[in-house]
Design a protein around this motif. Structure first.
Motif, PDB file in Angstrom:
ATOM      1  N   GLY A   1       3.557  -0.247  11.778  1.00 18.01           N
ATOM      2  CA  GLY A   1       4.859   0.366  11.588  1.00 18.01           C
ATOM      3  C   GLY A   1       5.359   0.208  10.166  1.00 18.01           C
ATOM      4  N   PRO A   2       6.490   0.808   9.832  1.00 19.69           N
ATOM      5  CA  PRO A   2       7.039   0.722   8.476  1.00 19.69           C
ATOM      6  C   PRO A   2       7.268  -0.709   8.007  1.00 19.69           C
ATOM      7  CG  PRO A   2       8.198   2.379   9.764  1.00 19.69           C
ATOM      8  CD  PRO A   2       7.304   1.651  10.712  1.00 19.69           C
ATOM      9  N   SER A   3       7.735  -1.573   8.903  1.00 16.37           N
ATOM     10  CA  SER A   3       8.015  -2.958   8.515  1.00 16.37           C
ATOM     11  C   SER A   3       6.729  -3.693   8.139  1.00 16.37           C
ATOM     12  CB  SER A   3       8.708  -3.693   9.665  1.00 16.37           C
ATOM     13  OG  SER A   3       9.907  -3.045  10.016  1.00 16.37           O
ATOM     14  N   THR A   4       5.677  -3.511   8.927  1.00 20.29           N
ATOM     15  CA  THR A   4       4.402  -4.170   8.639  1.00 20.29           C
ATOM     16  C   THR A   4       3.786  -3.623   7.358  1.00 20.29           C
ATOM     17  OG1 THR A   4       4.087  -4.297  11.038  1.00 20.29           O
ATOM     18  CG2 THR A   4       2.223  -4.898   9.658  1.00 20.29           C
ATOM     19  N   LEU A   5       3.872  -2.312   7.157  1.00 19.37           N
ATOM     20  CA  LEU A   5       3.338  -1.710   5.936  1.00 19.37           C
ATOM     21  C   LEU A   5       4.101  -2.202   4.709  1.00 19.37           C
ATOM     22  CD1 LEU A   5       2.742   1.960   7.153  1.00 19.37           C
ATOM     23  CD2 LEU A   5       1.088   0.100   6.998  1.00 19.37           C
ATOM     24  N   ALA A   6       5.414  -2.330   4.836  1.00 22.96           N
ATOM     25  CA  ALA A   6       6.216  -2.853   3.731  1.00 22.96           C
ATOM     26  C   ALA A   6       5.855  -4.308   3.439  1.00 22.96           C
ATOM     27  CB  ALA A   6       7.703  -2.734   4.066  1.00 22.96           C
ATOM     28  N   THR A   7       5.592  -5.081   4.487  1.00 21.54           N
ATOM     29  CA  THR A   7       5.182  -6.474   4.304  1.00 21.54           C
ATOM     30  C   THR A   7       3.869  -6.555   3.547  1.00 21.54           C
ATOM     31  OG1 THR A   7       6.278  -7.092   6.366  1.00 21.54           O
ATOM     32  CG2 THR A   7       4.645  -8.621   5.509  1.00 21.54           C
ATOM     33  N   LEU A   8       2.926  -5.689   3.877  1.00 23.38           N
ATOM     34  CA  LEU A   8       1.644  -5.682   3.181  1.00 23.38           C
ATOM     35  C   LEU A   8       1.822  -5.283   1.714  1.00 23.38           C
ATOM     36  CD1 LEU A   8      -0.708  -4.155   5.894  1.00 23.38           C
ATOM     37  CD2 LEU A   8      -0.605  -6.524   5.104  1.00 23.38           C
ATOM     38  N   LEU A   9       2.788  -4.418   1.426  1.00 21.35           N
ATOM     39  CA  LEU A   9       3.093  -4.087   0.037  1.00 21.35           C
ATOM     40  C   LEU A   9       3.536  -5.336  -0.725  1.00 21.35           C
ATOM     41  CD1 LEU A   9       5.035  -0.693  -0.054  1.00 21.35           C
ATOM     42  CD2 LEU A   9       2.884  -1.241  -1.185  1.00 21.35           C
ATOM     43  N   VAL A  10       4.422  -6.109  -0.095  1.00 19.93           N
ATOM     44  CA  VAL A  10       4.919  -7.333  -0.723  1.00 19.93           C
ATOM     45  C   VAL A  10       3.772  -8.310  -0.945  1.00 19.93           C
ATOM     46  CG1 VAL A  10       6.451  -9.319  -0.449  1.00 19.93           C
ATOM     47  CG2 VAL A  10       7.209  -7.052   0.282  1.00 19.93           C
ATOM     48  N   LEU A  11       2.939  -8.501   0.069  1.00 22.10           N
ATOM     49  CA  LEU A  11       1.821  -9.431  -0.032  1.00 22.10           C
ATOM     50  C   LEU A  11       0.827  -9.001  -1.104  1.00 22.10           C
ATOM     51  CD1 LEU A  11       1.208 -10.083   3.768  1.00 22.10           C
ATOM     52  CD2 LEU A  11       2.028 -11.750   2.100  1.00 22.10           C
ATOM     53  N   GLY A  12       0.507  -7.711  -1.114  1.00 17.51           N
ATOM     54  CA  GLY A  12      -0.453  -7.205  -2.083  1.00 17.51           C
ATOM     55  C   GLY A  12       0.034  -7.360  -3.510  1.00 17.51           C
ATOM     56  N   LYS A  13       1.318  -7.128  -3.738  1.00 18.42           N
ATOM     57  CA  LYS A  13       1.895  -7.253  -5.071  1.00 18.42           C
ATOM     58  C   LYS A  13       2.049  -8.715  -5.473  1.00 18.42           C
ATOM     59  CE  LYS A  13       3.860  -5.837  -8.865  1.00 18.42           C
ATOM     60  NZ  LYS A  13       3.054  -5.215  -9.925  1.00 18.42           N
ATOM     61  N   SER A  14       2.390  -9.575  -4.538  1.00 19.04           N
ATOM     62  CA  SER A  14       2.629 -10.991  -4.838  1.00 19.04           C
ATOM     63  C   SER A  14       1.328 -11.769  -5.034  1.00 19.04           C
ATOM     64  CB  SER A  14       3.451 -11.645  -3.713  1.00 19.04           C
ATOM     65  OG  SER A  14       4.684 -10.992  -3.548  1.00 19.04           O
ATOM     66  N   HIS A  15       0.237 -11.284  -4.439  1.00 13.47           N
ATOM     67  CA  HIS A  15      -1.040 -12.013  -4.491  1.00 13.47           C
ATOM     68  C   HIS A  15      -2.172 -11.055  -4.861  1.00 13.47           C
ATOM     69  CE1 HIS A  15       1.102 -15.333  -2.572  1.00 13.47           C
ATOM     70  NE2 HIS A  15       1.545 -14.466  -1.686  1.00 13.47           N
ATOM     71  N   THR A  16      -2.046 -10.465  -6.031  1.00 14.85           N
ATOM     72  CA  THR A  16      -3.037  -9.457  -6.440  1.00 14.85           C
ATOM     73  C   THR A  16      -4.434 -10.040  -6.603  1.00 14.85           C
ATOM     74  OG1 THR A  16      -2.353  -9.826  -8.742  1.00 14.85           O
ATOM     75  CG2 THR A  16      -1.355  -7.970  -7.579  1.00 14.85           C
ATOM     76  N   ASN A  17      -4.528 -11.329  -6.923  1.00 12.83           N
ATOM     77  CA  ASN A  17      -5.834 -11.955  -7.124  1.00 12.83           C
ATOM     78  C   ASN A  17      -6.386 -12.589  -5.853  1.00 12.83           C
ATOM     79  OD1 ASN A  17      -5.797 -11.316  -9.901  1.00 12.83           O
ATOM     80  ND2 ASN A  17      -4.569 -13.145 -10.345  1.00 12.83           N
ATOM     81  N   GLU A  18      -5.665 -12.455  -4.756  1.00 16.63           N
ATOM     82  CA  GLU A  18      -6.084 -13.094  -3.501  1.00 16.63           C
ATOM     83  C   GLU A  18      -6.074 -12.100  -2.350  1.00 16.63           C
ATOM     84  OE1 GLU A  18      -2.956 -16.087  -3.867  1.00 16.63           O
ATOM     85  OE2 GLU A  18      -4.517 -17.620  -3.849  1.00 16.63           O
ATOM     86  N   LEU A  19      -6.432 -10.849  -2.639  1.00 17.65           N
ATOM     87  CA  LEU A  19      -6.412  -9.834  -1.591  1.00 17.65           C
ATOM     88  C   LEU A  19      -7.378 -10.167  -0.457  1.00 17.65           C
ATOM     89  CD1 LEU A  19      -6.051  -6.395  -3.427  1.00 17.65           C
ATOM     90  CD2 LEU A  19      -4.352  -7.653  -2.099  1.00 17.65           C
ATOM     91  N   GLY A  20      -8.492 -10.833  -0.788  1.00 22.37           N
ATOM     92  CA  GLY A  20      -9.426 -11.247   0.265  1.00 22.37           C
ATOM     93  C   GLY A  20      -8.779 -12.213   1.246  1.00 22.37           C
TER      94      GLY A  20
END
Length: 202
Positions: free
Chosen positions: A121-140
């Motif tokens: 859903g939109p909330s989960t997708l937005a959360t993944l945006l935050v995670l991806g931006k906050s931890h760009t070197n730890e996507l794995g």
């Protein structure tokens, strides 16, 4: 939480709270009420796999989206905190329609509404945006947290008929409110982390 020190377990917990599998249990049972019992679990697993595919795609393509709009980490983190705060409030005070909303029913849903928006859903997708931006070197590691959260959510939804028999509406509602309270506290911490990052830039 979503602080500088990344933790797979705590991040997975945040994702579970946002996916809110306990809140989805009554909705899934309502959607599948006209489906033969033997088919329900197969449909749930199929839709969970579709949802995982959508979430994975968004996790790894989300950084491209942020770069296009030149979004900074602190801005995304504060926006995520606001989103989490709103989600938490809706989980604690769901209103007449419940926190998951009303998605209607179908004899055998395909992609909508279980894979999207119940899982991806939109909330989960937005959360993944935050995670991806906050931890760009730890996507794995973020992906590992997503898989862990997905497995736990999938198990809860797979066992939804049994959980509903054990907890009924009041038990599920109590669990959802507890998850909402914890998510509110996490959102406040996220906001503090974002503001601290802004202050350190001056």
């Amino acid at each position: 939480m979503l602080s500088a020190e990344f933790s797979i377990v705590s991040t997975a917990i945040v994702l579970i709270f946002v996916i809110d599998p306990f809140g989805a249990v009554p909705v899934i049972l309502s959607i599948l009420k006209d489906v033969p019992f033997a088919r329900r679990k197969a449909i749930i697993m199929r839709e969970m796999l579709f949802g995982l595919a959508i979430l994975t795609l968004f996790l790894f393509a989300g950084e491209l989206f942020l770069n296009i709009f030149h979004l900074e980490t602190e801005a995304v983190r504060i926006a995520g905190a606001i989103i989490f705060f709103v989600i938490g409030l809706k989980m604690i005070f769901p209103g007449d329609e419940g926190s998951s909303g009303l998605y209607g029913s179908s004899k055998e849903p395909f992609m909508v509404p279980i894979a999207m928006p119940l899982i991806a859903g939109p909330s989960t997708l937005a959360t993944l945006l935050v995670l991806g931006k906050s931890h760009t070197n730890e996507l794995g590691s973020v992906f590992a947290a997503l898989i862990l959260a997905w497995l736990i959510s999938a198990l809860i939804m797979y066992l939804s008929p049994l959980l509903y028999k054990l907890l009924r509406d009041k038990g599920l509602s109590a669990l959802e409110r507890l998850m909402g309270m914890l998510l509110l506290m996490m959102s406040v911490q996220m906001f503090i982390d974002g503001m601290r990052g802004i202050i350190h830039t001056f």
